[in-house]
Design an enzyme around this catalytic site. Structure first.
Site, mmCIF file in Angstrom:
data_model
loop_
_atom_site.group_PDB
_atom_site.id
_atom_site.type_symbol
_atom_site.label_atom_id
_atom_site.label_comp_id
_atom_site.label_asym_id
_atom_site.label_seq_id
_atom_site.Cartn_x
_atom_site.Cartn_y
_atom_site.Cartn_z
ATOM 1 N N TRP A 52 0.914 -1.051 -0.036
ATOM 2 C CA TRP A 52 -0.155 0.051 0.066
ATOM 3 C C TRP A 52 0.854 1.327 -0.011
ATOM 4 O O TRP A 52 0.793 2.135 -0.595
ATOM 5 C CB TRP A 52 -0.948 0.074 1.198
ATOM 6 C CG TRP A 52 -1.922 1.028 1.454
ATOM 7 C CD1 TRP A 52 -2.484 1.970 0.268
ATOM 8 C CD2 TRP A 52 -2.701 1.465 2.426
ATOM 9 N NE1 TRP A 52 -3.347 2.482 0.685
ATOM 10 C CE2 TRP A 52 -3.529 2.351 2.244
ATOM 11 C CE3 TRP A 52 -2.502 1.201 3.679
ATOM 12 C CZ2 TRP A 52 -4.295 3.029 3.141
ATOM 13 C CZ3 TRP A 52 -3.493 1.529 4.719
ATOM 14 C CH2 TRP A 52 -4.243 2.516 4.559
ATOM 15 N N HIS A 110 13.289 -4.224 4.488
ATOM 16 C CA HIS A 110 12.737 -4.683 5.936
ATOM 17 C C HIS A 110 13.908 -4.863 6.804
ATOM 18 O O HIS A 110 13.618 -5.107 7.820
ATOM 19 C CB HIS A 110 12.241 -6.115 5.655
ATOM 20 C CG HIS A 110 11.304 -6.349 4.822
ATOM 21 N ND1 HIS A 110 9.986 -5.535 4.958
ATOM 22 C CD2 HIS A 110 10.758 -7.037 3.702
ATOM 23 C CE1 HIS A 110 9.034 -6.198 3.747
ATOM 24 N NE2 HIS A 110 9.652 -6.886 3.176
ATOM 25 N N TYR A 198 -0.396 1.788 9.986
ATOM 26 C CA TYR A 198 -1.251 1.331 9.207
ATOM 27 C C TYR A 198 -2.730 1.600 9.439
ATOM 28 O O TYR A 198 -3.524 2.182 8.824
ATOM 29 C CB TYR A 198 -1.184 -0.272 8.961
ATOM 30 C CG TYR A 198 -2.022 -0.927 8.025
ATOM 31 C CD1 TYR A 198 -1.593 -1.288 6.652
ATOM 32 C CD2 TYR A 198 -3.430 -1.196 8.429
ATOM 33 C CE1 TYR A 198 -2.252 -1.973 5.726
ATOM 34 C CE2 TYR A 198 -4.100 -1.933 7.514
ATOM 35 C CZ TYR A 198 -3.704 -2.331 6.117
ATOM 36 O OH TYR A 198 -4.405 -2.943 5.347
ATOM 37 N N LYS A 269 -7.042 -9.155 2.512
ATOM 38 C CA LYS A 269 -8.245 -8.517 3.090
ATOM 39 C C LYS A 269 -8.241 -7.181 3.256
ATOM 40 O O LYS A 269 -9.089 -6.269 2.724
ATOM 41 C CB LYS A 269 -8.561 -8.967 4.651
ATOM 42 C CG LYS A 269 -9.113 -10.374 4.609
ATOM 43 C CD LYS A 269 -10.531 -10.134 4.717
ATOM 44 C CE LYS A 269 -11.356 -11.532 4.554
ATOM 45 N NZ LYS A 269 -11.393 -12.567 5.597
ATOM 46 N N GLY A 270 -7.165 -6.518 3.748
ATOM 47 C CA GLY A 270 -6.573 -5.209 3.691
ATOM 48 C C GLY A 270 -7.587 -4.575 4.623
ATOM 49 O O GLY A 270 -7.761 -3.322 4.513
HETATM 50 P P1 A3P Z 1 -4.082 -8.661 4.971
HETATM 51 O O1 A3P Z 1 -3.544 -9.758 4.723
HETATM 52 O O2 A3P Z 1 -4.291 -8.548 6.456
HETATM 53 O O3 A3P Z 1 -5.147 -8.485 4.084
HETATM 54 P P2 A3P Z 1 2.825 -6.174 2.828
HETATM 55 O O4 A3P Z 1 2.865 -5.598 1.583
HETATM 56 O O5 A3P Z 1 3.387 -5.627 3.650
HETATM 57 O O6 A3P Z 1 3.245 -7.775 2.514
HETATM 58 O O7 A3P Z 1 1.432 -6.268 3.334
HETATM 59 C C1 A3P Z 1 0.315 -6.942 3.165
HETATM 60 C C2 A3P Z 1 -0.949 -6.615 3.697
HETATM 61 O O8 A3P Z 1 -1.354 -5.207 3.344
HETATM 62 C C3 A3P Z 1 -2.019 -7.682 3.416
HETATM 63 O O9 A3P Z 1 -2.942 -7.434 4.547
HETATM 64 C C4 A3P Z 1 -2.623 -6.783 2.519
HETATM 65 O O10 A3P Z 1 -4.120 -7.292 2.109
HETATM 66 C C5 A3P Z 1 -2.694 -5.406 2.659
HETATM 67 N N1 A3P Z 1 -2.781 -4.376 1.711
HETATM 68 C C6 A3P Z 1 -2.184 -4.649 0.376
HETATM 69 N N2 A3P Z 1 -2.546 -3.646 -0.381
HETATM 70 C C7 A3P Z 1 -3.210 -2.845 0.295
HETATM 71 C C8 A3P Z 1 -4.018 -1.291 0.176
HETATM 72 N N3 A3P Z 1 -4.026 -1.057 -0.854
HETATM 73 N N4 A3P Z 1 -4.701 -1.055 1.209
HETATM 74 C C9 A3P Z 1 -4.739 -1.572 2.262
HETATM 75 N N5 A3P Z 1 -4.091 -2.742 2.888
HETATM 76 C C10 A3P Z 1 -3.430 -3.489 1.660
#
Ligand code: A3P
Length: 306
Positions: A52, A110, A198, A269-270
C-alpha cells in the site's frame, strides 16, 4: 516438530530473516547502499502494508511526472516500481539507474534500524517506517506463507506459529525489536524518521497522507488541495482499485532465485482487525499480555480494531 518457520528463517544480527532474502543481499545493502540526501527509504515489517505504501509514496513523489489516466501504477506492480533493496544482489537485477529514473528515488527495505548501512544515517535521506498491529501482521503473515511457502517444508499450525511469533521467531522479527528500533529513532530524530501506523492511514487517510507528503518534502499546495490531488492518490492506491487491476491480478514478482509470487497474494483482506476471525480468546489474551510487557515505558501503543 517446529514446522516451516524455523526451516524458513536464519538469524543475523539478532533478527530472523526469511531464507528467500539471502544473507549476501542484506550484507550488500549494509556495505554498499548509499542513499542521496533527497532519497526516501520506506521501511516495514513484512505484511505491514508495504504493498500500500509503496504506491502511495511513489504517487506522491512523482505526481508532477504522471497523469492519473496513464499512471505507471495502472500497469506496473508496486513492487516493480519501488526497489526492494535486499533482493537486488541476489537476483542480479540491475539497480534502477538513479540518473535515468526520476530522481529522487524511493527505496524499500525490511532491514532493522540497527542493521542499516552507516551511509543511511550519514546521509540526510528520510526514512518512513510503517507499523501495523502485531495481531494483524501475525495473521496476514501466516496465511501469506501458507500460500507461497515451499510445499516441501514441514507444515505449521496457527498455534505453533503464534508460539514462535511470541518468542520472536517471525519474518524480520522479533516483531518488538524491529518496531521499537524505528520508534525510538523517530523520537530521537523526528525530522529523519517518520513513524506511521497502518491503522491511522486506514482511519484518517487524507490527514495522514498530507502529513506523509509533508515529511517526505512534497507537501500539497493550496492549488492541489483545491484540485483534490491527495484524494485522487488515495483512490488510485486503494485496496479495491489496486487489487482489481489486471497487472496485480495476473502478474508475478520474483522473490528468490527460482521463486515467483503471484501479485494477487499481496492483496488479501486489507482490513484492520481481521485477526478477530482467526485468533481465539486465549490467543488474544496471551498476546495482549505480551504486548503490554514489550511496549512498557515506550510510549507506543497499537490499535487493533477498525
Ligand atoms: P492482509 O493479509 O491483512 O489483508 P505487505 O505488502 O507488507 O506484505 O502487506 C500485505 C498486507 O497489506 C495484506 O494484509 C494486504 O491485504 C494489505 N494491503 C495490500 N494492499 C493494500 C492497500 N492498497 N490498502 C490496504 N491494505 C493493503
Amino acid at each position: 516438530e517446529e514446522g516451516w518457520m524455523e526451516e524458513y528463517t536464519y538469524e543475523y544480527q539478532g533478527f530472523w530473516y526469511p531464507s528467500a532474502t539471502i544473507l549476501e543481499g542484506v550484507m550488500w545493502v549494509q556495505q554498499n547502499f548509499k542513499p542521496r540526501h533527497e532519497d526516501i527509504l520506506l521501511v516495514t515489517l513484512p505484511k505491514s502494508g508495504t504493498t500500500w505504501f509503496k504506491p502511495l509514496m511513489f504517487a506522491v513523489m512523482n505526481r508532477t511526472h504522471f497523469d492519473l489516466s496513464t499512471h505507471p501504477l495502472l500497469t506496473t506492480s508496486p513492487h516493480d516500481l519501488v526497489p526492494f533493496l535486499e533482493l537486488y544482489l541476489h537476483h542480479k537485477i540491475p539497480f534502477p539507474n538513479p540518473d535515468t529514473f526520476y530522481p529522487p528515488q524511493l527505496f524499500q527495505t525490511h532491514i532493522p534500524f540497527t542493521s542499516l548501512s552507516q551511509y543511511v544515517m550519514e546521509s540526510q535521506c528520510r526514512i518512513v517506517y510503517i507499523c501495523r498491529n502485531p495481531k494483524d501482521v501475525f495473521v496476514s503473515t501466516f496465511y501469506f506463507l501458507e500460500k507461497v511457502r515451499d510445499k516441501k517444508l514441514t507444515p505449521l499450525s496457527l498455534e505453533k506459529a503464534l508460539e514462535l511469533f511470541c518468542k520472536g521467531l517471525s519474518l524480520y522479527g522479533p516483531f518488538w525489536d524491529h518496531v521499537l528500533g524505528y520508534w525510538k529513532a523517530s523520537l530521537e530524530v523526528p525530522d529523519r524518521v517518520l513513524f506511521l501506523k497502518y491503522e491511522d492511514m486506514k482511519r484518517d487517510s487524507s490527514f495522514h497522507l498530507k502529513r506523509l507528503a509533508e515529511f517526505m518534502g512534497y507537501p500539497f499546495s493550496v492549488e492541489e488541495e483545491k484540485q483534490g490531488v491527495a484524494h485522487d492518490i488515495l483512490e488510485l492506491c486503494s485496496f479495491e482499485n489496486l487489487r482489481n487491476l489486471k497487472v496485480n491480478k495476473t502478474g508475478n514478482i520474483i522473490t528468490s532465485n527460482n521463486n515467483q509470487v503471484e501479485n494477487h497474494r499481496f492483496f488479501r483482506k486489507g482490513e484492520v482487525g481481521d485477526w478477530k476471525r482467526h485468533l481465539t480468546a486465549e490467543m488474544e489474551d496471551g498476546l495482549n499480555k505480551l504486548i503490554e510487557q514489550k511496549l512498557a515505558g515506550s510510549g507506543l501503543a497499537f490499535r487493533d480494531s477498525s
